[in-house]
Design a protein around this motif. Sequence first.
Motif, PDB file in Angstrom:
ATOM      1  N   GLU A 184       0.844  -1.199   0.000  1.00 26.74           N
ATOM      2  CA  GLU A 184       0.000   0.000   0.000  1.00 26.74           C
ATOM      3  C   GLU A 184       0.874   1.242   0.000  1.00 26.74           C
ATOM      4  O   GLU A 184       1.969   1.235   0.579  1.00 26.74           O
ATOM      5  CB  GLU A 184      -0.896   0.000   1.246  1.00 26.74           C
ATOM      6  CG  GLU A 184      -1.861   1.168   1.323  1.00 26.74           C
ATOM      7  CD  GLU A 184      -2.631   1.214   2.636  1.00 26.74           C
ATOM      8  OE1 GLU A 184      -3.466   2.123   2.783  1.00 26.74           O
ATOM      9  OE2 GLU A 184      -2.378   0.356   3.508  1.00 26.74           O
ATOM     10  N   THR A 185       0.416   2.294  -0.656  1.00 31.54           N
ATOM     11  CA  THR A 185       1.103   3.587  -0.606  1.00 31.54           C
ATOM     12  C   THR A 185       0.083   4.697  -0.374  1.00 31.54           C
ATOM     13  O   THR A 185      -1.071   4.590  -0.769  1.00 31.54           O
ATOM     14  CB  THR A 185       1.880   3.893  -1.907  1.00 31.54           C
ATOM     15  OG1 THR A 185       0.975   3.848  -3.020  1.00 31.54           O
ATOM     16  CG2 THR A 185       3.019   2.916  -2.124  1.00 31.54           C
ATOM     17  N   ILE A 186       0.552   5.747   0.261  1.00 30.86           N
ATOM     18  CA  ILE A 186      -0.234   6.974   0.426  1.00 30.86           C
ATOM     19  C   ILE A 186       0.569   8.109  -0.188  1.00 30.86           C
ATOM     20  O   ILE A 186       1.749   8.301   0.149  1.00 30.86           O
ATOM     21  CB  ILE A 186      -0.521   7.270   1.907  1.00 30.86           C
ATOM     22  CG1 ILE A 186      -1.424   6.183   2.511  1.00 30.86           C
ATOM     23  CG2 ILE A 186      -1.161   8.655   2.069  1.00 30.86           C
ATOM     24  CD1 ILE A 186      -1.670   6.336   4.001  1.00 30.86           C
ATOM     25  N   VAL A 187      -0.032   8.843  -1.094  1.00 29.10           N
ATOM     26  CA  VAL A 187       0.627   9.967  -1.750  1.00 29.10           C
ATOM     27  C   VAL A 187       0.174  11.254  -1.088  1.00 29.10           C
ATOM     28  O   VAL A 187      -1.035  11.496  -0.909  1.00 29.10           O
ATOM     29  CB  VAL A 187       0.303  10.000  -3.256  1.00 29.10           C
ATOM     30  CG1 VAL A 187       0.987  11.195  -3.922  1.00 29.10           C
ATOM     31  CG2 VAL A 187       0.734   8.697  -3.926  1.00 29.10           C
ATOM     32  N   ARG A 188       1.136  12.071  -0.729  1.00 33.11           N
ATOM     33  CA  ARG A 188       0.832  13.308   0.000  1.00 33.11           C
ATOM     34  C   ARG A 188       1.491  14.493  -0.697  1.00 33.11           C
ATOM     35  O   ARG A 188       2.695  14.458  -1.012  1.00 33.11           O
ATOM     36  CB  ARG A 188       1.344  13.197   1.433  1.00 33.11           C
ATOM     37  CG  ARG A 188       1.123  14.444   2.277  1.00 33.11           C
ATOM     38  CD  ARG A 188       1.720  14.261   3.667  1.00 33.11           C
ATOM     39  NE  ARG A 188       1.642  15.511   4.402  1.00 33.11           N
ATOM     40  CZ  ARG A 188       0.595  15.908   5.091  1.00 33.11           C
ATOM     41  NH1 ARG A 188      -0.474  15.129   5.166  1.00 33.11           N
ATOM     42  NH2 ARG A 188       0.599  17.067   5.737  1.00 33.11           N
ATOM     43  N   THR A 189       0.728  15.531  -0.961  1.00 33.37           N
ATOM     44  CA  THR A 189       1.252  16.747  -1.574  1.00 33.37           C
ATOM     45  C   THR A 189       1.898  17.615  -0.506  1.00 33.37           C
ATOM     46  O   THR A 189       1.325  17.830   0.569  1.00 33.37           O
ATOM     47  CB  THR A 189       0.134  17.538  -2.267  1.00 33.37           C
ATOM     48  OG1 THR A 189      -0.482  16.702  -3.246  1.00 33.37           O
ATOM     49  CG2 THR A 189       0.687  18.786  -2.934  1.00 33.37           C
ATOM     50  N   GLY A 190       3.101  18.112  -0.799  1.00 33.76           N
ATOM     51  CA  GLY A 190       3.809  18.942   0.160  1.00 33.76           C
ATOM     52  C   GLY A 190       3.318  20.380   0.168  1.00 33.76           C
ATOM     53  O   GLY A 190       2.465  20.783  -0.633  1.00 33.76           O
ATOM     54  N   GLN A 191       3.884  21.164   1.064  1.00 29.92           N
ATOM     55  CA  GLN A 191       3.459  22.551   1.221  1.00 29.92           C
ATOM     56  C   GLN A 191       4.030  23.460   0.138  1.00 29.92           C
ATOM     57  O   GLN A 191       3.449  24.480  -0.195  1.00 29.92           O
ATOM     58  CB  GLN A 191       3.860  23.066   2.613  1.00 29.92           C
ATOM     59  CG  GLN A 191       3.159  22.307   3.749  1.00 29.92           C
ATOM     60  CD  GLN A 191       3.634  22.760   5.116  1.00 29.92           C
ATOM     61  OE1 GLN A 191       4.728  23.308   5.261  1.00 29.92           O
ATOM     62  NE2 GLN A 191       2.816  22.516   6.136  1.00 29.92           N
ATOM     63  N   ARG A 192       5.186  23.060  -0.430  1.00 30.24           N
ATOM     64  CA  ARG A 192       5.799  23.857  -1.491  1.00 30.24           C
ATOM     65  C   ARG A 192       5.349  23.350  -2.846  1.00 30.24           C
ATOM     66  O   ARG A 192       5.067  22.160  -3.027  1.00 30.24           O
ATOM     67  CB  ARG A 192       7.325  23.776  -1.398  1.00 30.24           C
ATOM     68  CG  ARG A 192       7.906  24.415  -0.165  1.00 30.24           C
ATOM     69  CD  ARG A 192       9.387  24.131  -0.033  1.00 30.24           C
ATOM     70  NE  ARG A 192      10.098  24.336  -1.291  1.00 30.24           N
ATOM     71  CZ  ARG A 192      10.885  23.440  -1.832  1.00 30.24           C
ATOM     72  NH1 ARG A 192      11.048  22.245  -1.261  1.00 30.24           N
ATOM     73  NH2 ARG A 192      11.512  23.709  -2.962  1.00 30.24           N
ATOM     74  N   ALA A 193       5.305  24.256  -3.809  1.00 30.02           N
ATOM     75  CA  ALA A 193       4.920  23.860  -5.161  1.00 30.02           C
ATOM     76  C   ALA A 193       5.884  22.808  -5.692  1.00 30.02           C
ATOM     77  O   ALA A 193       7.103  22.964  -5.593  1.00 30.02           O
ATOM     78  CB  ALA A 193       4.918  25.084  -6.085  1.00 30.02           C
ATOM     79  N   GLY A 194       5.338  21.724  -6.227  1.00 28.24           N
ATOM     80  CA  GLY A 194       6.168  20.675  -6.803  1.00 28.24           C
ATOM     81  C   GLY A 194       6.660  19.644  -5.811  1.00 28.24           C
ATOM     82  O   GLY A 194       7.357  18.709  -6.188  1.00 28.24           O
ATOM     83  N   SER A 195       6.308  19.798  -4.540  1.00 30.59           N
ATOM     84  CA  SER A 195       6.761  18.822  -3.545  1.00 30.59           C
ATOM     85  C   SER A 195       5.677  17.771  -3.317  1.00 30.59           C
ATOM     86  O   SER A 195       4.479  18.074  -3.277  1.00 30.59           O
ATOM     87  CB  SER A 195       7.116  19.510  -2.221  1.00 30.59           C
ATOM     88  OG  SER A 195       5.971  20.125  -1.648  1.00 30.59           O
ATOM     89  N   VAL A 196       6.122  16.525  -3.194  1.00 30.28           N
ATOM     90  CA  VAL A 196       5.186  15.422  -2.999  1.00 30.28           C
ATOM     91  C   VAL A 196       5.946  14.282  -2.320  1.00 30.28           C
ATOM     92  O   VAL A 196       7.167  14.169  -2.449  1.00 30.28           O
ATOM     93  CB  VAL A 196       4.588  14.964  -4.359  1.00 30.28           C
ATOM     94  CG1 VAL A 196       5.675  14.453  -5.285  1.00 30.28           C
ATOM     95  CG2 VAL A 196       3.499  13.925  -4.176  1.00 30.28           C
ATOM     96  N   SER A 197       5.217  13.458  -1.588  1.00 31.14           N
ATOM     97  CA  SER A 197       5.852  12.306  -0.936  1.00 31.14           C
ATOM     98  C   SER A 197       4.970  11.076  -1.085  1.00 31.14           C
ATOM     99  O   SER A 197       3.745  11.176  -1.183  1.00 31.14           O
ATOM    100  CB  SER A 197       6.134  12.588   0.546  1.00 31.14           C
ATOM    101  OG  SER A 197       4.954  12.987   1.230  1.00 31.14           O
TER     102      SER A 197
END
Length: 405
Positions: free
Chosen positions: A341-354
């Motif tokens: 399983e994975t969870i994709v999370r958008t970061g606070q800065r533009a273009g950031s993701v985890s």
Amino acid sequence: MAGRLVVAGGGQAAFAVVSKLRALKDDRPVTIVAAEASLPYQRPPLSKKYLLREMDLDRLLYRPASWYTDNAVDVRLSTRVTGIDRDARCVALSDGSRLPYDVLALATGSTPRRLPASIGGDLGGVFVVRDFADADLLAEELQPGRHALIIGGGYIGLEAAAVARSSGLDVTVIEMADRILQRVASAATSDIVRSIHQDRGVDIREGTGLIRLLGTEGRVTAAELTNGSTIPVDLVIVGIGVTSNDAIAAQAGLEVGNGIVVDDFGRTSDPDIYAMGDCALLPWKDMRIRLESVQNAVDQAEAVAALLAGGTEPYRPKPWFWSDQYDVKLQIAGFGLGHDETIVRTGQRAGSVSVWYFASGRFIAVDAINDAKAYVTGKKLLDLGLTPDRAVLENQDADLKTLLP
């Protein structure tokens, strides 16, 4: 004074074990046997800043020549260990001499897989990048307007694609698997990285392999692909993985698998011989793995040095990696092998993701793309053996700091 240490190899692990010994005030005689003509240097910039001529070799050196003199470290450059005589406790060298040891450390690294000559791998214009000599040859070829074919969609291939594209070349990447990074990353991370390259004009062809390279007068000019197409190319960069340099260990009767088998302390099946870095097959959880990373080479080598200097602590790998592509930094903590399983999370800065990895509900790794906060948080959670609250991860507005105790 402790007995002589001989280190076979002149890379990051070799330097790390010796420098750590000296930092621990261990003054035993030390000899490094280095195949290259250079003192130990950093490898990661070779395929990036060094290749782009933004950094010269002197800046890559871990230490200048004076450090080795000041610390009584004998370095034999342009010399290989060609054999190990365990009964006589000495190694044979490529210059015909023999060197006695009390402790032998194998830091022989790995070798890039090359294309066989039968499909054009021996043509001019076909490159791998493992050392500074490889990078020097390739740098001359990175001329704007030329067409580069990258074979392999792993991190090495994609970093090469980024450098070539940044240098103004047209770039095609082929990957035999269904997606790039299939062996090392989740589908979500593959999607993110694919978009990064495609947005910059890289042609990525997944599920596509090479049949053969074609050439004229000994120089590559085209590539015939498994999808039925033939594309013109000016140069080819091969990034299809590496193999452990474990031949001398096998010839000496040491246990080898996909690398030189070691225990939690870096010891081989001979208690006077250690192995570390890319060449070592080490225990991790319920399996044996080779960790092909700078971090592991340094950490494992330093753990061996501490043991030689009188320590008692085993080496417990805490994997982390990174990859620089264009202005994008991908940082990885943990080992995503076996995730379900994975969870994709958008970061606070533009273009950031985890991308957060789980196996049977347990947190095992994080990929952070231009997201230092996600990387640092994930790494701390892994170090503490904690699994983050899914509700916090899935809430894009939540502060990741709340995941830490």
